[in-house]
Write an enzyme that holds these catalytic residues in place. Structure first.
Site, PDB file in Angstrom:
ATOM      1  N   ARG A 126       0.800  -1.226   0.000  1.00 22.51           N
ATOM      2  CA  ARG A 126       0.000   0.000   0.000  1.00 22.51           C
ATOM      3  C   ARG A 126       0.835   1.281   0.000  1.00 22.51           C
ATOM      4  O   ARG A 126       1.844   1.382   0.681  1.00 22.51           O
ATOM      5  CB  ARG A 126      -0.879  -0.027   1.262  1.00 22.51           C
ATOM      6  CG  ARG A 126      -1.736   1.194   1.462  1.00 22.51           C
ATOM      7  CD  ARG A 126      -2.874   0.905   2.386  1.00 22.51           C
ATOM      8  NE  ARG A 126      -2.476   0.852   3.791  1.00 22.51           N
ATOM      9  CZ  ARG A 126      -3.355   0.737   4.779  1.00 22.51           C
ATOM     10  NH1 ARG A 126      -4.634   0.627   4.522  1.00 22.51           N
ATOM     11  NH2 ARG A 126      -2.925   0.691   6.029  1.00 22.51           N
ATOM     12  N   ARG A 160       3.152   4.004   4.914  1.00 29.67           N
ATOM     13  CA  ARG A 160       3.040   4.166   6.353  1.00 29.67           C
ATOM     14  C   ARG A 160       4.092   3.352   7.088  1.00 29.67           C
ATOM     15  O   ARG A 160       4.398   2.241   6.703  1.00 29.67           O
ATOM     16  CB  ARG A 160       1.653   3.723   6.818  1.00 29.67           C
ATOM     17  CG  ARG A 160       0.624   4.833   6.718  1.00 29.67           C
ATOM     18  CD  ARG A 160      -0.768   4.322   6.871  1.00 29.67           C
ATOM     19  NE  ARG A 160      -0.931   3.442   8.034  1.00 29.67           N
ATOM     20  CZ  ARG A 160      -2.100   2.981   8.434  1.00 29.67           C
ATOM     21  NH1 ARG A 160      -3.196   3.330   7.777  1.00 29.67           N
ATOM     22  NH2 ARG A 160      -2.184   2.177   9.464  1.00 29.67           N
ATOM     23  N   ARG A 171      -1.220  -5.597  14.636  1.00 27.81           N
ATOM     24  CA  ARG A 171      -2.495  -4.931  14.347  1.00 27.81           C
ATOM     25  C   ARG A 171      -3.627  -5.937  14.187  1.00 27.81           C
ATOM     26  O   ARG A 171      -4.749  -5.707  14.650  1.00 27.81           O
ATOM     27  CB  ARG A 171      -2.369  -4.052  13.094  1.00 27.81           C
ATOM     28  CG  ARG A 171      -1.672  -2.733  13.383  1.00 27.81           C
ATOM     29  CD  ARG A 171      -0.989  -2.149  12.165  1.00 27.81           C
ATOM     30  NE  ARG A 171      -1.906  -1.672  11.143  1.00 27.81           N
ATOM     31  CZ  ARG A 171      -1.535  -1.428   9.882  1.00 27.81           C
ATOM     32  NH1 ARG A 171      -0.298  -1.643   9.502  1.00 27.81           N
ATOM     33  NH2 ARG A 171      -2.420  -0.981   9.031  1.00 27.81           N
TER      34      ARG A 171
HETATM   35  P1  ADP Z   1      -5.584   0.508   9.963  1.00 30.37           P
HETATM   36  O1  ADP Z   1      -7.070   0.366  10.092  1.00 30.37           O
HETATM   37  O2  ADP Z   1      -5.116   0.400   8.556  1.00 30.37           O
HETATM   38  O3  ADP Z   1      -4.796  -0.342  10.889  1.00 30.37           O
HETATM   39  P2  ADP Z   1      -5.649   3.250  11.060  1.00 30.37           P
HETATM   40  O4  ADP Z   1      -5.132   4.337  10.223  1.00 30.37           O
HETATM   41  O5  ADP Z   1      -7.107   3.200  11.332  1.00 30.37           O
HETATM   42  O6  ADP Z   1      -5.137   1.956  10.329  1.00 30.37           O
HETATM   43  O7  ADP Z   1      -4.897   3.212  12.464  1.00 30.37           O
HETATM   44  C1  ADP Z   1      -3.488   3.230  12.568  1.00 30.37           C
HETATM   45  C2  ADP Z   1      -3.057   3.093  14.031  1.00 30.37           C
HETATM   46  O8  ADP Z   1      -3.561   4.207  14.788  1.00 30.37           O
HETATM   47  C3  ADP Z   1      -3.574   1.876  14.753  1.00 30.37           C
HETATM   48  O9  ADP Z   1      -2.778   0.736  14.520  1.00 30.37           O
HETATM   49  C4  ADP Z   1      -3.516   2.362  16.221  1.00 30.37           C
HETATM   50  O10 ADP Z   1      -2.190   2.365  16.689  1.00 30.37           O
HETATM   51  C5  ADP Z   1      -3.950   3.791  16.103  1.00 30.37           C
HETATM   52  N1  ADP Z   1      -5.431   3.947  16.225  1.00 30.37           N
HETATM   53  C6  ADP Z   1      -6.281   4.390  15.253  1.00 30.37           C
HETATM   54  N2  ADP Z   1      -7.542   4.428  15.692  1.00 30.37           N
HETATM   55  C7  ADP Z   1      -7.518   3.975  16.972  1.00 30.37           C
HETATM   56  C8  ADP Z   1      -8.506   3.753  17.977  1.00 30.37           C
HETATM   57  N3  ADP Z   1      -9.806   4.005  17.735  1.00 30.37           N
HETATM   58  N4  ADP Z   1      -8.112   3.283  19.184  1.00 30.37           N
HETATM   59  C9  ADP Z   1      -6.823   3.036  19.439  1.00 30.37           C
HETATM   60  N5  ADP Z   1      -5.829   3.212  18.547  1.00 30.37           N
HETATM   61  C10 ADP Z   1      -6.159   3.675  17.322  1.00 30.37           C
END
Ligand code: ADP
Ligand code: ZN
Length: 214
Positions: A126, A160, A171
C-alpha cells in the site's frame, strides 16, 4: 446519518469513507488519520502515540475518545463516518454517550469482511498520494507509470511506517482481541450490516449505498 465502518486493517474502510465524503458530503472521522496528524505536527500527544502506532498497538481509549469528542463539535454536513473508531468496547460505549449528548443517532454499523491473507497482500503493497491521500496498491492499483496521482496529479507517494509485516501481525492480533467483539455488540443491538470487503471497490461501494438508502 452517522455510520461506523468496522473491519480489520486493510479492509478498505478509508477508501469507502472517501467515496462517501464525495457522494454524500459526509465527514470522515478517521482516528488513524488524526493520530498521524498529531504525530507529524509534533504535539506532546503525537510523541506519546508514535511508538505505539509504529508497533501496531492501540492508542489509549482516553486519547482517541478525546479526539472524537472534539470533532463532534464541528460541522457535521451529511453526517459522520467513523472510520477506525470505535476499536474497543469502551470506545463504543463512549461513542454512544457522545452521540446521545448531541441527540445524534447511529444509523448503521457496516462490517467489511475480508480474510487475513488478502489483508497482508493489500497492506504490504500500500501507498498513498502525499497531497490528496488517494490509495494505491502495488498489485491491484499501481501508481500510474508516469508517476502522477490519478486524482490530483501529485508526484509524491508515502508508505506508512506501520505497513510492514511485523506491525501488521500486531495490528491483526489487536483487531481480533479488542475490536472484533464489537461485531457481536452491534449485532445484538440490531445495527450490524455486513458487506463483502473482497469484492471490487465499485461493488463494495454499491453494497454500502444500498444499505444507506434502505
Ligand atoms: P488501519 O485500520 O489500517 O490499521 P488506522 O489508520 O485506522 O489503520 O490506524 C493506525 C493506528 O492508529 C492503529 O494501529 C492504532 O495504533 C492507532 N489507532 C487508530 N484508531 C484507533 C482507535 N480508535 N483506538 C486506538 N488506537 C487507534
Ligand atoms: Zn493525489
Amino acid at each position: 446519518m452517522n455510520i461506523i465502518l468496522l473491519g480489520p486493517p486493510g479492509a478498505g474502510k478509508g477508501t469507502q469513507a472517501r467515496t462517501l465524503v464525495e457522494t454524500r458530503k459526509m465527514i470522515q472521522l478517521s482516528t488513524g488519520d488524526m493520530l498521524r496528524e498529531a504525530r507529524s505536527s509534533g504535539t506532546e500527544m503525537g510523541k506519546v502515540v508514535a511508538a505505539v502506532m509504529d508497533r501496531g498497538g492501540l492508542v489509549t481509549d482516553e486519547i482517541v475518545i478525546g479526539l472524537i469528542r472534539e470533532k463532534l463539535e464541528g460541522d457535521k454536513q451529511g453526517g459522520f463516518i467513523f472510520d477506525g473508531f470505535p476499536r474497543t468496547l469502551a470506545q463504543a460505549d463512549a461513542l454512544a454517550e457522545l452521540l446521545a449528548e448531541k441527540s445524534e443517532t447511529l444509523d448503521a454499523v457496516i462490517e467489511m469482511r475480508v480474510d487475513d491473507a488478502a489483508l497482508v497482500a493489500r497492506i504490504a503493497g500500500r501507498s498513498t498520494c502525499g497531497s490528496c491521500g488517494e490509495v494505491y496498491n502495488d498489485t491491484s492499483r499501481p501508481i500510474p507509470a508516469d508517476g502522477h496521482c490519478e486524482n490530483c496529479g501529485g508526484t509524491e507517494f508515502k508508505r506508512r511506517a506501520d505497513d510492514n509485516e511485523e506491525s501488521l501481525k500486531v495490528r491483526l492480533m489487536e483487531y481480533y482481541k479488542k475490536t472484533s467483539p464489537l461485531i457481536g455488540y452491534y449485532y445484538a443491538k440490531g445495527q450490524l450490516k455486513s458487506v463483502d470487503g473482497l469484492a471490487s471497490m465499485e461493488d463494495v461501494e454499491a453494497e454500502i449505498a444500498a444499505i444507506l438508502d434502505a
